[in-house]
Write a protein that holds these residues in place. Structure first.
Motif, mmCIF file in Angstrom:
data_model
loop_
_atom_site.group_PDB
_atom_site.id
_atom_site.type_symbol
_atom_site.label_atom_id
_atom_site.label_comp_id
_atom_site.label_asym_id
_atom_site.label_seq_id
_atom_site.Cartn_x
_atom_site.Cartn_y
_atom_site.Cartn_z
ATOM 1 N N HIS A 26 77.159 25.375 85.500
ATOM 2 C CA HIS A 26 76.964 23.858 87.066
ATOM 3 C C HIS A 26 77.367 22.939 86.983
ATOM 4 O O HIS A 26 77.933 22.339 86.214
ATOM 5 C CB HIS A 26 75.050 23.932 86.368
ATOM 6 N N VAL A 73 76.768 19.342 89.322
ATOM 7 C CA VAL A 73 75.980 18.342 90.037
ATOM 8 C C VAL A 73 76.425 17.264 90.487
ATOM 9 O O VAL A 73 77.690 17.131 89.789
ATOM 10 C CB VAL A 73 75.183 17.814 88.450
ATOM 11 N N HIS A 128 69.519 26.479 86.761
ATOM 12 C CA HIS A 128 70.269 26.785 87.739
ATOM 13 C C HIS A 128 71.968 25.940 87.580
ATOM 14 O O HIS A 128 72.583 26.680 86.803
ATOM 15 C CB HIS A 128 70.203 24.874 88.666
ATOM 16 N N HIS A 164 78.246 15.999 87.469
ATOM 17 C CA HIS A 164 79.255 16.921 85.679
ATOM 18 C C HIS A 164 79.443 18.023 86.581
ATOM 19 O O HIS A 164 79.128 18.724 87.613
ATOM 20 C CB HIS A 164 78.968 16.316 84.481
ATOM 21 N N ALA A 191 79.331 21.302 84.361
ATOM 22 C CA ALA A 191 78.219 21.987 82.619
ATOM 23 C C ALA A 191 78.564 23.449 82.052
ATOM 24 O O ALA A 191 79.196 24.365 83.470
ATOM 25 C CB ALA A 191 77.007 22.094 83.713
ATOM 26 N N TYR A 211 76.527 15.340 76.968
ATOM 27 C CA TYR A 211 77.359 15.019 78.339
ATOM 28 C C TYR A 211 78.894 13.767 77.944
ATOM 29 O O TYR A 211 78.409 12.987 76.628
ATOM 30 C CB TYR A 211 76.901 13.723 79.040
ATOM 31 N N GLU A 238 79.994 18.998 80.973
ATOM 32 C CA GLU A 238 78.638 19.231 79.917
ATOM 33 C C GLU A 238 78.508 20.232 78.784
ATOM 34 O O GLU A 238 79.259 21.518 79.661
ATOM 35 C CB GLU A 238 77.186 19.185 80.301
#
Ligand SMILES: [Fe+2]
Length: 296
Positions: A129, A131, A172, A188, A190, A229, A239
């Motif tokens: 994912h 962010v 997500h 970030h 992930a 992280y 992450e």
């Protein structure tokens, strides 16, 4: 057409060699001048002034393009309201047999006659994912839901929205966050690893290699995932995560209050020293291994 996940990301960076070293230590596999995850997800590193790159949504090293994988037909490239370039292709990710090792829980011993592993380093399975910071949260939610067909998994009303691209799957694929000061940018990227043991082994390894933990290990109450992280020279943070909630159309989106407790049930700021395996920050970090041992 349905979007199935993140197929490829491209960073535009100030120091290509530094970023290559980072993603090698992170556990990605070099592929030509790029990297890939175990399932064939691509991570590309380019100089930030490379003329092939689309415009940046923020100054400095950052994400420049995201390729979303689809289950079929291609779709015209576009730019999201943040200014991030998106394109689409039939996913080239491989289905692989990368299995995490289950935890034994009370009432269900899923791991029998099998020790849990200690990973010397991580090998991320996929880019799980993104962010993004934004200053236009409502527009971003509308774009991803109405134009790209994403679903809302959870919300911090007025502050953030967790979005997934498939009705059934991980909690997500994208979280969009608006703080009073935020501008469009990357918070970030992930990388999913196989199990919680790999979150810990990966975080310890990158710490031993000299990279700086922002926060981790820790656990998110929203999505339930364990996380770690690390500051990423390509932009924002990287992450490791595992044990994310798996949701279906039966999942009911929640309205949550942004708070430190909802970000992390618990977490270690600054991480763990990869050599001593003790908390990297705090008084004991100054006293050497013997001093730390006396505290246990
Ligand atoms: Fe995350």
């Amino acid at each position: 057409m349905s979007i199935t996940g993140i197929d490829s990301i491209t960073y535009g960076v100030e120091d290509v060699e530094l970023c290559r070293r980072f993603f090698g230590d992170w556990g990605l596999t070099p592929k030509g001048e790029d990297f890939e995850t175990l399932n064939g997800g691509e991570v590309k590193i380019r100089r930030k002034d490379d003329p092939r790159l689309p415009p940046a949504m923020e100054p400095g090293s950052t994400l420049r393009e995201v390729v979303w994988g689809t289950d079929g037909a291609a779709m015209a490239p576009c730019t999201d309201p943040n200014g991030l370039s998106l394109s689409f292709r039939k996913s080239v990710k491989r289905s692989i047999d990368a299995r995490g090792v289950p935890a034994n829980v009370w009432g269900r011993n899923a791991r029998i006659d099998q020790p849990a592993p200690v990973y010397p380093r991580a090998e991320p399975v996929e880019v799980g994912h993104l962010v993004l910071f934004t200053d236009r949260l409502a527009q971003m939610e509308r774009f991803y839901v109405e134009r790209l067909g994403f679903l809302v998994s959870d919300r911090y009303p007025g502050r953030g929205v967790f979005l997934r691209c498939t009705p059934e799957g991980g909690h997500h694929d994208l979280f969009v966050l608006q703080t009073p000061a935020s501008k469009p940018g990357v918070n970030h990227v992930a990388f999913a690893v196989r199990d919680i043991y790999e979150v810990f082994g990966g975080g310890l390894h990158v710490s031993r290699q000299g990279w700086t933990t922002e926060i981790g290990p820790g656990r998110h109450p929203v999505s339930s995932a364990f996380f770690w992280y690390v500051k990423c020279p390509a932009g924002g943070l990287a992450e490791y995560y595992a044990d994310e909630d798996y949701v279906t159309p039966a999942w009911k989106p929640r309205e949550l209050t942004p708070s430190p407790e909802n970000f992390a049930e618990w977490a270690i700021t600054g991480g763990i020293d990869g050599h001593t395996r003790r908390q990297a920050s705090g008084p004991a970090a100054e006293t050497g291994t013997a001093g730390r041992a006396s505290r246990t």
